[in-house]
Scaffold this active site. Structure first.
Site, PDB file in Angstrom:
ATOM      1  CE  LYS A  59     -16.184   4.429  -4.325  1.00 36.17           C
ATOM      2  NZ  LYS A  59     -15.844   3.449  -5.375  1.00 36.17           N
TER       3      LYS A  59
ATOM      4  CB  CYS B 130     -15.765 -10.807   3.619  1.00 37.61           C
ATOM      5  SG  CYS B 130     -17.552 -10.826   3.713  1.00 37.61           S
TER       6      CYS B 130
ATOM      7  CD  GLU C 211      -9.812 -11.600   2.150  1.00 40.51           C
ATOM      8  OE1 GLU C 211     -10.853 -11.915   2.734  1.00 40.51           O
ATOM      9  OE2 GLU C 211      -9.534 -10.425   1.867  1.00 40.51           O
TER      10      GLU C 211
ATOM     11  CD  GLU D 290     -16.729  -7.853   6.089  1.00 40.57           C
ATOM     12  OE1 GLU D 290     -15.512  -8.179   5.926  1.00 40.57           O
ATOM     13  OE2 GLU D 290     -17.627  -8.105   5.260  1.00 40.57           O
TER      14      GLU D 290
ATOM     15  N   GLY E 151     -14.139  -3.836   2.703  1.00 39.65           N
ATOM     16  CA  GLY E 151     -13.106  -3.945   1.675  1.00 39.65           C
ATOM     17  C   GLY E 151     -11.829  -4.497   2.257  1.00 39.65           C
TER      18      GLY E 151
HETATM   19  O1  TXE Z   1     -10.360  -3.460  -2.273  1.00 42.24           O
HETATM   20  P1  TXE Z   1     -10.536  -1.983  -1.754  1.00 42.24           P
HETATM   21  P2  TXE Z   1      -9.960  -3.999  -3.732  1.00 42.24           P
HETATM   22  C1  TXE Z   1     -10.042  -7.674  -0.211  1.00 42.24           C
HETATM   23  C2  TXE Z   1      -9.671  -8.877  -1.058  1.00 42.24           C
HETATM   24  C3  TXE Z   1      -9.206  -8.256  -2.345  1.00 42.24           C
HETATM   25  C4  TXE Z   1      -8.503  -7.016  -1.829  1.00 42.24           C
HETATM   26  C5  TXE Z   1      -8.358  -5.873  -2.820  1.00 42.24           C
HETATM   27  O2  TXE Z   1      -8.624  -9.578  -0.430  1.00 42.24           O
HETATM   28  O3  TXE Z   1      -8.326  -9.099  -3.037  1.00 42.24           O
HETATM   29  O4  TXE Z   1      -9.317  -6.577  -0.748  1.00 42.24           O
HETATM   30  O5  TXE Z   1      -9.620  -5.533  -3.410  1.00 42.24           O
HETATM   31  C6  TXE Z   1     -13.100   1.758  -2.258  1.00 42.24           C
HETATM   32  N1  TXE Z   1     -10.816   5.716   0.039  1.00 42.24           N
HETATM   33  N2  TXE Z   1     -11.465  -7.383  -0.278  1.00 42.24           N
HETATM   34  O6  TXE Z   1      -8.758  -3.283  -4.217  1.00 42.24           O
HETATM   35  O7  TXE Z   1      -9.498  -1.065  -2.304  1.00 42.24           O
HETATM   36  C7  TXE Z   1     -13.266   1.064  -3.585  1.00 42.24           C
HETATM   37  O8  TXE Z   1     -13.674   1.989  -4.578  1.00 42.24           O
HETATM   38  C8  TXE Z   1     -12.081   5.285   0.129  1.00 42.24           C
HETATM   39  C9  TXE Z   1     -12.258  -7.962   0.780  1.00 42.24           C
HETATM   40  O9  TXE Z   1     -11.147  -3.933  -4.606  1.00 42.24           O
HETATM   41  O10 TXE Z   1     -10.603  -2.086  -0.264  1.00 42.24           O
HETATM   42  C10 TXE Z   1     -14.339   0.040  -3.236  1.00 42.24           C
HETATM   43  O11 TXE Z   1     -15.592   0.701  -3.257  1.00 42.24           O
HETATM   44  N3  TXE Z   1     -12.551   4.225  -0.543  1.00 42.24           N
HETATM   45  C11 TXE Z   1     -13.605  -7.387   0.819  1.00 42.24           C
HETATM   46  C12 TXE Z   1     -13.971  -0.360  -1.795  1.00 42.24           C
HETATM   47  O12 TXE Z   1     -13.166   0.712  -1.303  1.00 42.24           O
HETATM   48  C13 TXE Z   1     -11.679   3.556  -1.318  1.00 42.24           C
HETATM   49  C14 TXE Z   1     -14.276  -7.025  -0.437  1.00 42.24           C
HETATM   50  C15 TXE Z   1     -13.180  -1.658  -1.672  1.00 42.24           C
HETATM   51  O13 TXE Z   1     -11.961  -1.526  -2.346  1.00 42.24           O
HETATM   52  C16 TXE Z   1     -10.335   3.949  -1.435  1.00 42.24           C
HETATM   53  C17 TXE Z   1     -13.352  -6.466  -1.422  1.00 42.24           C
HETATM   54  C18 TXE Z   1      -9.920   5.082  -0.709  1.00 42.24           C
HETATM   55  N4  TXE Z   1      -8.660   5.534  -0.757  1.00 42.24           N
HETATM   56  C19 TXE Z   1     -12.002  -6.693  -1.320  1.00 42.24           C
HETATM   57  N5  TXE Z   1      -9.710   3.093  -2.267  1.00 42.24           N
HETATM   58  C20 TXE Z   1     -14.539  -7.990   1.835  1.00 42.24           C
HETATM   59  N6  TXE Z   1     -14.297  -7.676   3.113  1.00 42.24           N
HETATM   60  O14 TXE Z   1     -15.491  -8.678   1.512  1.00 42.24           O
HETATM   61  C21 TXE Z   1     -10.619   2.181  -2.667  1.00 42.24           C
HETATM   62  N7  TXE Z   1     -11.827   2.465  -2.100  1.00 42.24           N
END
Ligand code: TXE
Length: 531
Positions: free
Chosen positions: A225, A334, A433, A300, A278
């Site tokens: 996904k 990250c 972060e 992660e 994420g």
């Molecule tokens: O993250 P999400 P977002 C951090 C960073 C950023 C914050 C929010 O601080 O500002 O997270 O970003 C999927 N069930 N990172 O909102 O929600 C979503 O579709 C299953 C750090 O974009 O965590 C995407 O594919 N999946 C990070 C993925 O999760 C779900 C990189 C990440 O989204 C879901 C990105 C659910 N209920 C953001 N809801 C890193 N570690 O590098 C969302 N997703």
């Protein structure tokens, strides 16, 4: 938007970018038609992807602005975005179909394939990615807003992941264990079966490569996904997988919203291992969903990674690395080095030299290939602004900032890099972060204070140490709470071979290197009593 059903279906054509409107690929990665995916090139580098799913989500072009796909944010998104592409909005039924297709593959030809042959396929995929590197970089840059040079590096890293795991596929061995008289005991490393992969938008190709490359090498079939904000490169990478001969059902990509397709993937009882990158909040939600069906997870979840500059550090070597570690990908990394601790005697010198560099940095459209591109969407931009307005309200001193170039569209999500000094250790700028180009700096008096401050957040992903003192290097490597510690460097250029992952709120489990292969297998102990 053309109707999928009306479009011609052709065999996968592995040629590079096609003329506008030409159908370049028809990918059957599943055993049933639900996973049919059509890739159509709209313009030079805009890719339109359609599945037979009827309900479409419209994406904007985040070179200009917001691409968040929440239906209630749609109008706002369109008011600032150019039309860019439409993607299928995958549902729980699509996820279920993908899992069934993957299960059939893992119990069929793919499950029976020799490890060396899986390696050969991965190697061919690596070559295909390398051959399409410019095209993939263009797609990634346009889709995420990252400068072209970064997107090119990401495409190269993707090829390197596939290459590494191609070579490793047939080197994943079990052991024999000395046991009691009359026994032979051995361990078998077996694939989990069907693995789920939830990918974020910041480095779609790299994170896909490290996760899916390892899972496939270990013999799993995958359901992926991608993030709703950036997934076009992965659809093209998937088309390359089909073109090099991966069997049907081995790789399934379900585009859509996190709360719908992502949640459905985490909830699905047919997923045997889930890998998520994420935010900590979504990671927790995903882990709880996976726990309901006893599914192991690798998480992660980002970080607030420190770099410590001691008074014997080689500043000429350290300074460019300190800057790059926070501006790369506009800080949306990250492992971004978002905090710097400087030994008190060097504090003013380091700040002065950092300030000089920050003032020269420029942000602008991805196509201009500057130091920084735009942030991914309005929500991310607002998040950075919230941190900065808190800093201002709390009197955190601004040491320097870069600029946004004049010809950047006014409505774009640009953020000039910001250098903040004397940031209090309990301030959210030191603790949380930002995921933007904001560097927080503070001084320290001795090693104990530096270690306490570096370890003093909920995160623990990466840490950097700059010192010439060998004993201190080793001490710090042990004392710092992080999944990776870099001494007199930071990030080691990505390091496909180097196990990567966090402690504390940065997550658990390891990706990259051989550790990822272990994570994507389960160990079976076989005890033979033969007398
Ligand atoms: O993250 P999400 P977002 C951090 C960073 C950023 C914050 C929010 O601080 O500002 O997270 O970003 C999927 N069930 N990172 O909102 O929600 C979503 O579709 C299953 C750090 O974009 O965590 C995407 O594919 N999946 C990070 C993925 O999760 C779900 C990189 C990440 O989204 C879901 C990105 C659910 N209920 C953001 N809801 C890193 N570690 O590098 C969302 N997703």
């Amino acid at each position: 938007m053309p109707d999928t059903a009306a479009g011609p279906t052709v065999a996968v054509d592995d040629q590079s970018i096609a003329a506008a409107g030409e159908v370049v690929g028809f990918i059957d990665l599943g055993t049933n038609s639900v996973r049919l995916l059509l890739v159509r090139i709209l313009t030079d580098h805009a890719v339109e992807t359609i599945t037979e799913q009827k309900e479409m989500v419209r994406l904007g072009d985040n070179v200009y602005g917001d691409k968040v796909l929440r239906p209630d944010a749609m109008d706002r998104a369109l008011s600032v975005c150019r039309e860019f592409a439409e993607l299928a909005r995958g549902t729980a039924a699509d996820v279920d179909a993908a899992v069934r297709a993957a299960r059939a593959a893992s119990q069929g030809n793919w499950g029976r394939m020799a490890a060396a042959d899986r390696g050969r396929l991965l190697r061919r995929w690596a070559d295909a990615v390398e051959a399409h590197r410019d095209e993939l970089a263009q797609i990634e840059s346009q889709d995420t807003g990252k400068p072209l040079k970064q997107a090119r590096a990401d495409a190269a890293a993707l090829a390197r992941y596939f290459e590494f795991y191609a070579g490793a596929a047939d080197k994943l061995h079990g052991q024999t264990i000395p046991y009691a008289e009359g026994y032979t005991v051995l361990t078998l490393r077996e694939p989990h079966g069907v693995t789920g992969h939830i990918i974020p938008w910041n480095y779609p190709m790299q994170i896909f490569g490290r996760s899916v490359g390892a899972a496939l090498a270990a013999g799993n079939a995958c359901v992926v996904k991608p993030a709703e904000d950036a997934c076009l490169s992965l659809l093209r990478v998937a088309s390359l997988a089909a073109s090099v001969g991966f069997p049907p059902g081995v790789l399934n990509i379900v585009t859509g919203l996190g709360a719908e397709a992502g949640q459905a993937l985490a909830d699905h009882p047919g997923i045997d291992h889930l890998s998520f990158t994420g935010s900590p909040d979504t990671g927790r939600r995903v882990a709880i969903a996976a726990a309901a069906h006893h599914c192991p997870v690798t998480l992660e979840l980002g970080g607030k990674s420190p770099q410590i500059v001691f008074d014997d550090a080689d500043l000429d070597a350290a300074l460019p690395v300190l800057v790059n570690a926070i501006i790369q990908n506009a800080g949306q990394t990250c492992s971004a080095g978002s905090r710097v601790l400087v030994a008190a005697p060097l504090y003013e010198t380091v700040l002065e030299r950092l300030a000089e560099r920050f003032a020269a940095l420029r942000a602008g459209p991805a196509s201009m290939d500057l130091d920084l591109g735009p942030l991914i969407n309005r929500r991310q931009q607002q998040r950075v602004w919230d941190f900065l307005s808190d800093a201002q309200a709390d009197g955190v001193p601004l040491a320097a900032q870069g600029e946004i170039v004049d010809d950047a569209p006014a409505e774009g999500c640009y953020q000039a890099p910001v250098l903040l000094r004397d940031v209090p250790a309990d301030h959210r700028l030191w603790q949380d972060e930002v995921f933007g180009p904001v560097l927080a700096v503070r001084p320290f008096d001795d090693e104990d204070e530096a270690v306490a401050s570096a370890n003093g957040t909920k995160y623990g992903l990466v840490a950097g140490v700059w010192t010439r003192d060998g004993a201190r290097q080793l001490r710090l490597a042990r004392r710092l709470e992080a999944g990776q510690v870099f001494v007199n460097n930071y990030g080691a250029g990505g390091g496909v071979e180097l196990p990567f992952g966090g402690v504390k709120a940065s997550g658990h489990g390891r990706e990259k290197g051989f550790e990822a292969l272990y994570a994507f297998t389960r160990l079976k102990t076989v005890a033979l009593r033969h007398g």
